[in-house]
Design an enzyme around this catalytic site. Structure first.
Site, mmCIF file in Angstrom:
data_model
loop_
_atom_site.group_PDB
_atom_site.id
_atom_site.type_symbol
_atom_site.label_atom_id
_atom_site.label_comp_id
_atom_site.label_asym_id
_atom_site.label_seq_id
_atom_site.Cartn_x
_atom_site.Cartn_y
_atom_site.Cartn_z
ATOM 1 N N GLU A 31 -13.947 11.939 6.804
ATOM 2 C CA GLU A 31 -14.039 13.400 6.842
ATOM 3 C C GLU A 31 -15.379 13.885 6.303
ATOM 4 O O GLU A 31 -15.843 14.960 6.652
ATOM 5 C CB GLU A 31 -12.898 14.019 6.027
ATOM 6 C CG GLU A 31 -11.529 13.825 6.657
ATOM 7 C CD GLU A 31 -10.422 14.429 5.805
ATOM 8 O OE1 GLU A 31 -9.455 14.914 6.381
ATOM 9 O OE2 GLU A 31 -10.529 14.404 4.573
ATOM 10 N N ARG A 144 -4.366 3.982 2.504
ATOM 11 C CA ARG A 144 -5.080 5.014 3.267
ATOM 12 C C ARG A 144 -6.126 5.644 2.360
ATOM 13 O O ARG A 144 -5.802 6.160 1.297
ATOM 14 C CB ARG A 144 -4.110 6.080 3.768
ATOM 15 C CG ARG A 144 -4.742 7.230 4.545
ATOM 16 C CD ARG A 144 -3.665 8.204 5.037
ATOM 17 N NE ARG A 144 -4.230 9.324 5.771
ATOM 18 C CZ ARG A 144 -4.579 10.500 5.215
ATOM 19 N NH1 ARG A 144 -4.419 10.681 3.908
ATOM 20 N NH2 ARG A 144 -5.074 11.473 5.956
ATOM 21 N N GLY A 146 -7.648 8.362 1.784
ATOM 22 C CA GLY A 146 -7.721 9.809 1.942
ATOM 23 C C GLY A 146 -7.592 10.546 0.622
ATOM 24 O O GLY A 146 -7.194 9.982 -0.400
ATOM 25 N N GLU A 168 -10.045 21.822 -0.109
ATOM 26 C CA GLU A 168 -11.366 21.440 0.387
ATOM 27 C C GLU A 168 -12.418 22.421 -0.131
ATOM 28 O O GLU A 168 -12.143 23.610 -0.305
ATOM 29 C CB GLU A 168 -11.411 21.435 1.916
ATOM 30 C CG GLU A 168 -10.385 20.528 2.572
ATOM 31 C CD GLU A 168 -9.089 21.231 2.895
ATOM 32 O OE1 GLU A 168 -8.316 20.699 3.721
ATOM 33 O OE2 GLU A 168 -8.838 22.317 2.310
ATOM 34 N N GLY A 300 0.185 -7.656 16.633
ATOM 35 C CA GLY A 300 0.198 -6.469 17.488
ATOM 36 C C GLY A 300 -0.435 -5.248 16.848
ATOM 37 O O GLY A 300 0.096 -4.147 16.958
ATOM 38 N N ASP A 333 -3.304 1.896 16.031
ATOM 39 C CA ASP A 333 -3.641 0.754 15.180
ATOM 40 C C ASP A 333 -3.014 0.982 13.812
ATOM 41 O O ASP A 333 -3.349 1.945 13.128
ATOM 42 C CB ASP A 333 -5.166 0.623 15.062
ATOM 43 C CG ASP A 333 -5.608 -0.696 14.442
ATOM 44 O OD1 ASP A 333 -4.810 -1.318 13.715
ATOM 45 O OD2 ASP A 333 -6.761 -1.105 14.681
ATOM 46 N N ARG A 335 -2.926 -1.446 11.320
ATOM 47 C CA ARG A 335 -3.314 -2.510 10.397
ATOM 48 C C ARG A 335 -3.761 -1.967 9.043
ATOM 49 O O ARG A 335 -4.268 -0.862 8.934
ATOM 50 C CB ARG A 335 -4.423 -3.358 11.029
ATOM 51 C CG ARG A 335 -3.897 -4.264 12.121
ATOM 52 C CD ARG A 335 -4.997 -5.021 12.821
ATOM 53 N NE ARG A 335 -5.786 -4.143 13.692
ATOM 54 C CZ ARG A 335 -6.694 -4.574 14.545
ATOM 55 N NH1 ARG A 335 -6.943 -5.871 14.633
ATOM 56 N NH2 ARG A 335 -7.365 -3.733 15.312
#
EC number: 4.1.99.12
Length: 405
Positions: A31, A144, A146, A168, A300, A333, A335
């Site tokens: 971001e 993650r 974030g 923000e 996968g 995805d 992963r």
């Protein structure tokens, strides 16, 4: 120009415990923004007013998955298609306790405090409301990278309830504040400023998320290697480090981060390029005399073998690999590179020459504080079974595949 010097995580935690704001910045490839973050249990009407006046973004309240479940806060939408999959739940207001419309600084502060209070029941919150809870992923920034996860991690590291408030930071002209402007904001208000990647590195040093097995000799058809298994503590999944040679921690090492592919790696399936990439990586490491392959049990792209076969069936009916995953309720995805990042650190690898065609893999590993000094492609010749698959990866996932025109 004055040098921008971020604070250490240790310095930031001291301020966070005292109820002070932190400015938290993420990666420029993500971001590329900064947020004011404060522990939810330390919020006041004046602090909400500060966030609204000087932040100018969307006031949110990150909470843990467990807390969201306790308060029966469902996700805002069943299929999150936002760019960074921001995990909004239904919005809420505190009911009673002097609250009226929910929009005043007092009312918003009361709602945030209620989200952190373990005595709050689902019936104490009105839906919809003026506060946007965010559900942090389990394992936080190690899952993650974030602001949502960073906020909850900071609260937990300080021994507080797993809840925070964030907003923000936007410039007065309406543009997003980037690091130079965020640095000025931090000086203006005397606030500590930290990077999410440093919080990740701090947690990786402080916590062990994998259990190391015994090291054994592993002669193969493609070279002589050493092998160490690792068990993931959270779910028992087992991963492998296959490596060769020795190195010092400042040496850029040849590395392949490879997700398991039973069909390609074991049976030589022509529907993908996985098996060929794995063999190329082994051959390159053997030729170089040193390097490592981290073999992650993430079949996968993280959805598992059963779901992968369902995706294959949908591909046989005309879908591409991305739409098939989405149709089954998965992300393109899924992963988790945090596991691989810790295994690399346990092997003493901090800098690498990464063998991949996938730009997301590079970003994912760099988010965990690892340095990638070179990107080395691993291309295989397309065939009639995998050309559409490879074209999809190139056109929709940004893979660097020069063999696909």
């Amino acid at each position: 120009m004055e040098e921008i010097k971020l604070n250490t995580i240790e310095e930031a935690l001291e301020d966070f415990k005292e109820g002070k704001f932190l400015i938290v910045v993420d990666d420029e490839d993500r971001e590329n923004e900064g947020d004011f973050i404060i522990a939810a249990e330390k919020i006041t009407p004046d602090k909400v007013n500060f966030m609204m006046h000087h932040g100018r973004g969307v006031l949110c309240a990150p909470i843990s998955e467990e807390r969201a479940h306790e308060l029966e806060l469902e996700m805002q939408v069943p299929d999150n298609t936002s760019v960074h999959e921001t995990p909004f739940t239904v919005t809420v207001d505190r009911l009673g306790n002097g609250c009226t419309t929910g929009v005043s600084m007092y009312d918003r502060a009361q709602t945030i405090l209620a989200l952190a209070d373990p005595n709050t029941r689902p019936s104490d919150l009105g839906r919809p409301g003026h506060i946007c809870p965010l559900r942090a992923r389990s394992r936080g920034v190690l899952r993650r990278a974030g602001h949502t996860e960073a906020a909850v991690d900071l609260a937990r590291l300080c021994g507080m309830q797993p809840a925070a408030a964030l907003i923000e930071i936007i410039n007065e002209d309406g543009t997003m504040a980037r690091l130079p402007q965020l640095w000025e904001v931090s000086k203006r208000f005397g606030l500590k400023i930290i990077a999410i990647k440093d919080l990740i590195a701090y947690r990786l040093k402080q916590e062990s998320i994998v259990e190391k097995g015994v090291e054994v000799d592993m002669p193969t058809e493609y070279g002589h290697f050493r092998l160490i298994p690792f068990r993931q503590k959270s779910n028992g999944l087992e991963h492998i480090a296959l490596f060769k040679g020795t190195w010092d921690e400042n040496e850029p090492i040849l590395v392949r981060m490879h997700s398991s592919c039973a069909t390609g790696d074991i049976f030589g399936s022509m529907r993908c390029d996985c098996g060929g990439q794995l063999l190329q990586a082994m051959e390159k490491i053997e030729k170089e005399g040193k390097g490592a392959i981290i073999y992650l049990n993430q079949e996968g792209r993280g959805i598992g073998l059963m779901e992968k076969m369902k995706a294959y069936k949908l591909q046989e009916q005309g879908m591409d690999t991305i739409d098939a995953n989405l149709c089954l309720g998965h992300k393109a995805d899924e992963r988790d590179y945090g596991i691989g990042a810790q295994i690399l650190r346990l092997l003493g690898i901090k800098k690498m020459r990464l063998m991949t065609n996938n730009p997301v893999k590079r970003i994912g590993l760099e988010a965990f504080g690892l340095e990638i000094v070179e990107n080395i492609p691993l291309e295989t010749a397309p065939n009639r079974y995998n050309e559409f698959y490879l074209r999809t990866k190139k056109e929709r996932m940004g893979h660097e595949l020069h063999n696909i025109k």
